[in-house]
Design a protein around this motif. Structure first.
Motif, mmCIF file in Angstrom:
data_model
loop_
_atom_site.group_PDB
_atom_site.id
_atom_site.type_symbol
_atom_site.label_atom_id
_atom_site.label_comp_id
_atom_site.label_asym_id
_atom_site.label_seq_id
_atom_site.Cartn_x
_atom_site.Cartn_y
_atom_site.Cartn_z
ATOM 1 N N SER A 155 -3.372 -1.337 -5.305
ATOM 2 C CA SER A 155 -3.532 -2.210 -4.139
ATOM 3 C C SER A 155 -3.078 -3.627 -4.439
ATOM 4 O O SER A 155 -2.412 -4.265 -3.613
ATOM 5 C CB SER A 155 -4.993 -2.230 -3.685
ATOM 6 O OG SER A 155 -5.402 -0.959 -3.290
ATOM 7 N N LEU A 156 -3.416 -4.130 -5.617
ATOM 8 C CA LEU A 156 -3.023 -5.477 -6.005
ATOM 9 C C LEU A 156 -1.504 -5.598 -6.069
ATOM 10 O O LEU A 156 -0.920 -6.512 -5.484
ATOM 11 C CB LEU A 156 -3.648 -5.864 -7.346
ATOM 12 C CG LEU A 156 -3.226 -7.211 -7.931
ATOM 13 C CD1 LEU A 156 -3.568 -8.348 -6.981
ATOM 14 C CD2 LEU A 156 -3.880 -7.425 -9.285
ATOM 15 N N ILE A 157 -0.849 -4.668 -6.741
ATOM 16 C CA ILE A 157 0.612 -4.705 -6.845
ATOM 17 C C ILE A 157 1.235 -4.581 -5.461
ATOM 18 O O ILE A 157 2.152 -5.318 -5.108
ATOM 19 C CB ILE A 157 1.127 -3.590 -7.779
ATOM 20 C CG1 ILE A 157 0.714 -3.872 -9.217
ATOM 21 C CG2 ILE A 157 2.639 -3.430 -7.668
ATOM 22 C CD1 ILE A 157 1.335 -5.107 -9.843
ATOM 23 N N GLU A 168 -10.377 1.979 -10.465
ATOM 24 C CA GLU A 168 -9.557 0.949 -11.110
ATOM 25 C C GLU A 168 -8.083 1.175 -10.790
ATOM 26 O O GLU A 168 -7.351 0.228 -10.526
ATOM 27 C CB GLU A 168 -9.775 0.932 -12.616
ATOM 28 C CG GLU A 168 -9.020 -0.204 -13.268
ATOM 29 C CD GLU A 168 -9.447 -0.485 -14.690
ATOM 30 O OE1 GLU A 168 -8.842 -1.396 -15.276
ATOM 31 O OE2 GLU A 168 -10.350 0.167 -15.213
ATOM 32 N N LEU A 169 -7.659 2.413 -10.773
ATOM 33 C CA LEU A 169 -6.284 2.735 -10.403
ATOM 34 C C LEU A 169 -5.994 2.271 -8.977
ATOM 35 O O LEU A 169 -4.945 1.690 -8.691
ATOM 36 C CB LEU A 169 -6.051 4.239 -10.540
ATOM 37 C CG LEU A 169 -4.669 4.756 -10.210
ATOM 38 C CD1 LEU A 169 -3.629 4.182 -11.171
ATOM 39 C CD2 LEU A 169 -4.648 6.277 -10.267
ATOM 40 N N ASN A 183 6.007 -3.983 -14.137
ATOM 41 C CA ASN A 183 7.461 -3.938 -14.373
ATOM 42 C C ASN A 183 8.210 -3.428 -13.142
ATOM 43 O O ASN A 183 9.275 -3.950 -12.802
ATOM 44 C CB ASN A 183 7.787 -3.086 -15.602
ATOM 45 C CG ASN A 183 7.360 -3.762 -16.887
ATOM 46 O OD1 ASN A 183 7.267 -4.988 -16.969
ATOM 47 N ND2 ASN A 183 7.064 -2.971 -17.901
ATOM 48 N N LEU A 184 7.659 -2.437 -12.468
ATOM 49 C CA LEU A 184 8.266 -1.940 -11.231
ATOM 50 C C LEU A 184 8.297 -3.043 -10.176
ATOM 51 O O LEU A 184 9.306 -3.241 -9.493
ATOM 52 C CB LEU A 184 7.506 -0.724 -10.710
ATOM 53 C CG LEU A 184 7.985 -0.173 -9.365
ATOM 54 C CD1 LEU A 184 9.361 0.451 -9.510
ATOM 55 C CD2 LEU A 184 6.997 0.835 -8.826
ATOM 56 N N LYS A 228 3.016 6.475 -8.723
ATOM 57 C CA LYS A 228 3.421 7.375 -9.801
ATOM 58 C C LYS A 228 3.261 6.735 -11.174
ATOM 59 O O LYS A 228 3.182 7.443 -12.179
ATOM 60 C CB LYS A 228 4.885 7.801 -9.626
ATOM 61 C CG LYS A 228 5.114 8.799 -8.523
ATOM 62 C CD LYS A 228 6.587 9.163 -8.457
ATOM 63 C CE LYS A 228 6.894 10.094 -7.310
ATOM 64 N NZ LYS A 228 8.333 10.367 -7.199
ATOM 65 N N CYS A 229 3.234 5.432 -11.240
ATOM 66 C CA CYS A 229 3.136 4.737 -12.529
ATOM 67 C C CYS A 229 1.842 5.131 -13.245
ATOM 68 O O CYS A 229 0.797 5.274 -12.622
ATOM 69 C CB CYS A 229 3.179 3.223 -12.331
ATOM 70 S SG CYS A 229 4.781 2.616 -11.771
#
Length: 150
Positions: free
Chosen positions: A15-17, A9-10, A48-49, A39-40
């Motif tokens: 990948s999506l972002i 999931e991470l 937000n990044l 790192k998030c």
């Protein structure tokens, strides 16, 4: 996501972002952000990044990227959690495949037989996934199939 472990999931979130950012900011900036994205700790931090990065480079409203990110992610989660409540389809199905396939390690019928009561008829045509569309034998097979269905 139900069918993904935490690590998967991470990976999906990152990948999506990353893919969304690739549409909005220069590649050099994207490469710099990759480390920060990974790192998030949470989805919200990643979004937000991304919003802060886009504010510097794109004419999009920052809220728009947040909305798009969240919408796509929520839809992906819905698909992952979906459990069909219908029986297999009773219709005939034909799969027209190219002889030159880039997909490896998958069932000959691409797993379609799991969704149909009848067997999947597989027909091979010379070409790859693009050139098969120029194959006249494929066009004839499609036209013949559609005429027989009517």
């Amino acid at each position: 996501m139900k069918n993904l472990n935490e690590e998967s999931e991470l990976f999906v979130q990152n990948s999506l972002i990353y893919q969304l950012l690739s549409c909005c900011i220069p590649l050099g900036e994207l490469a710099k952000n990759k480390v920060d994205i990974f790192k998030c700790q949470t989805w919200e931090e990643r979004v937000n990044l991304a919003i802060e990065s886009v504010k510097k480079h794109a004419p999009l409203k920052a809220d728009y990227l947040g909305l798009v990110s969240n919408t796509i992610y929520k839809r992906m989660k819905c698909v992952d959690n979906y459990v069909p409540s219908y029986r297999n389809l009773r219709s005939n199905v034909k799969l027209f495949k190219a002889t030159a396939s880039i997909i490896q390690d998958i069932a000959d019928d691409y797993g379609l037989s799991a969704f149909f009561e009848k067997s999947v008829e597989i027909r091979l045509f010379e070409g790859n996934h693009e050139t098969i569309l120029e194959n006249e034998k494929l066009a004839d097979a499609i036209n013949t199939s559609s005429l027989m269905a009517n």
